[in-house]
Write a protein that holds these residues in place. Structure first.
Motif, PDB file in Angstrom:
ATOM      1  N   LYS A 119      -0.695  -5.076   1.702  1.00  0.00           N
ATOM      2  CA  LYS A 119       0.001  -4.858   2.961  1.00  0.00           C
ATOM      3  C   LYS A 119      -0.947  -4.514   4.104  1.00  0.00           C
ATOM      4  N   ASP A 169       8.954  -1.144   1.791  1.00  0.00           N
ATOM      5  CA  ASP A 169       9.567  -2.132   2.679  1.00  0.00           C
ATOM      6  C   ASP A 169      11.082  -1.968   2.742  1.00  0.00           C
ATOM      7  N   ALA A 212      11.619  -6.457   2.233  1.00  0.00           N
ATOM      8  CA  ALA A 212      10.502  -7.006   1.460  1.00  0.00           C
ATOM      9  C   ALA A 212      10.537  -8.537   1.400  1.00  0.00           C
ATOM     10  N   PRO A 213       9.358  -9.167   1.582  1.00  0.00           N
ATOM     11  CA  PRO A 213       8.085  -8.557   2.005  1.00  0.00           C
ATOM     12  C   PRO A 213       8.088  -8.314   3.513  1.00  0.00           C
TER      13      PRO A 213
END
Length: 369
Positions: free
Chosen positions: A46, A195, A258-259
């Motif tokens: 991330k 997330d 997500a993502p």
């Protein structure tokens, strides 16, 4: 009801269309989130994800609230009120504090933004200002946006926080307000680690408070003093603000799920925490918020327990704190943790709403058939 729908829809649209603009801008500027080296290894992917998405959340809340207020003024159905403006002011103030923290980290290229002292001082100033102002501005019935009584579903007259009154009583009350505002803002901030987790949980809390404040409006003592009525100033405007928070959180969640394409950062988490705190005080439901926002309480408590246990025994209770990382490090997929924590948040919101409605039924003597 029309005003509540307008606030929710407008804030959702503003957030969902503003967020991708922020994603493109931060991506082109090369400004992204730094990842803790001691965090879950899966989070390293991330690194560089755009952050400060809380700007879109705040934009959605402000535009939704302002548009609805203008609509209310032009149609004669009500407009801006002191209660709504004070909660919005606390939300924006906490958002500004978070913005400064995010800005320093991103644009000054530092791993840490504001230090703990600066954050605590900022929260102190905002909490003191909010605490003083909610005791002012009485309406024609003498009702102020907040009171010095501790509240559950309504004020508990026997539990006056400002014990003894006078200057000492006000100081005690302001200390309580500081604890409440800093606790909720930090709790939401700690929850914002996966997330979509904080955005989804906050949307559930705001949805619950949209219903609660609307019910307080429909059963206000200012309209008709009867069993079960609520002595809350400006409940409709608070419902509009809660709906704006709901819409903005959902609009941002579209991109944060997500993502995640973007994170809300401290700009969003501190602002939403401020809104949670403000709504709990102005709706006279400070203790009920502990039930409705139970997920935030659990996340914050896990950090307190972890730190206390490690400092006193040298051992950790959880694999990692906040609580959601404990399960990640135990092998759960991130999406699994988020969805299950959303379920916890949903059950807490439903439980709190049921307690609220059940108290009204018992107070009015209405029996379920």
């Amino acid at each position: 009801m029309t005003q509540i729908i307008i606030a929710g829809v407008v804030s959702f649209l503003v957030a969902i269309f503003t967020t991708p603009l922020l994603i493109r801008w931060f991506s082109s500027a090369g400004k992204g989130q730094e990842i803790r080296e001691d965090g879950p290894r899966s989070h390293l992917r991330k690194r560089g994800t755009p952050t400060m998405g809380g700007i879109a959340i705040l934009a959605g809340i402000v535009v939704g609230y302002v548009v609805t207020g203008i609509y209310g003024i032009t149609t004669g159905s009500g407009g801006f009120t002191v209660s709504g403006l004070l909660v919005l002011g606390l939300t924006l103030g906490m958002g500004l504090l978070g913005f400064l923290d995010d800005f320093i980290k991103l644009f000054k290229e530092r791993n840490l933004g504001l230090n703990k002292t600066a954050k605590l001082v900022g929260q102190l100033v905002l909490a003191l200002a909010f605490g003083l102002l909610i005791l002012m501005f009485p309406d024609e019935e003498g009702l102020t946006p907040g009171s010095t009584n501790l509240s559950f579903i309504r004020d508990i007259d026997t539990l006056d926080i400002a014990v003894g009154g006078g200057i000492i009583g006000i100081v005690i009350f302001l200390i309580f307000m500081y604890i409440l505002v800093s606790a909720w803002s930090n709790a939401v901030n700690l929850t914002d680690g996966l997330d979509g987790l904080a955005a989804g949980a906050t949307a559930l809390v705001m949805g619950s408070y949209t219903v609660i404040t609307f019910w307080q409006f429909r059963n206000s003592c200012n309209v008709d003093v009867e069993p079960g009525c609520y002595s809350v100033r400006d409940p409709l405007d608070l419902a509009v603000l809660a709906a704006a928070g709901l819409g903005a959180a959902l609009g941002f969640l579209w991109w944060n799920a997500a993502p995640a394409k973007i994170f809300m950062g401290d700009t969003g988490s501190l602002a939403l925490g401020g809104m949670v705190a403000g709504l709990s005080v102005t709706t006279r439901t400070e203790l009920l918020m502990v039930v409705i926002g139970a997920l935030f309480v659990i996340e914050a408590a896990s950090v307190v327990i972890q730190v206390a246990a490690f400092k006193s025994t040298g051992k950790r209770v959880f694999r990692m704190a906040p609580f959601h990382h404990h399960f990640e490090n135990g092998g759960w997929a991130e999406t699994t943790v988020v969805i299950r924590f959303w379920l916890i948040a949903a059950m807490a919101a439903l439980a709190g709403s049921a307690i609220f409605y059940g108290e009204w039924l018992s107070t009015t003597g209405v029996l379920l058939q």
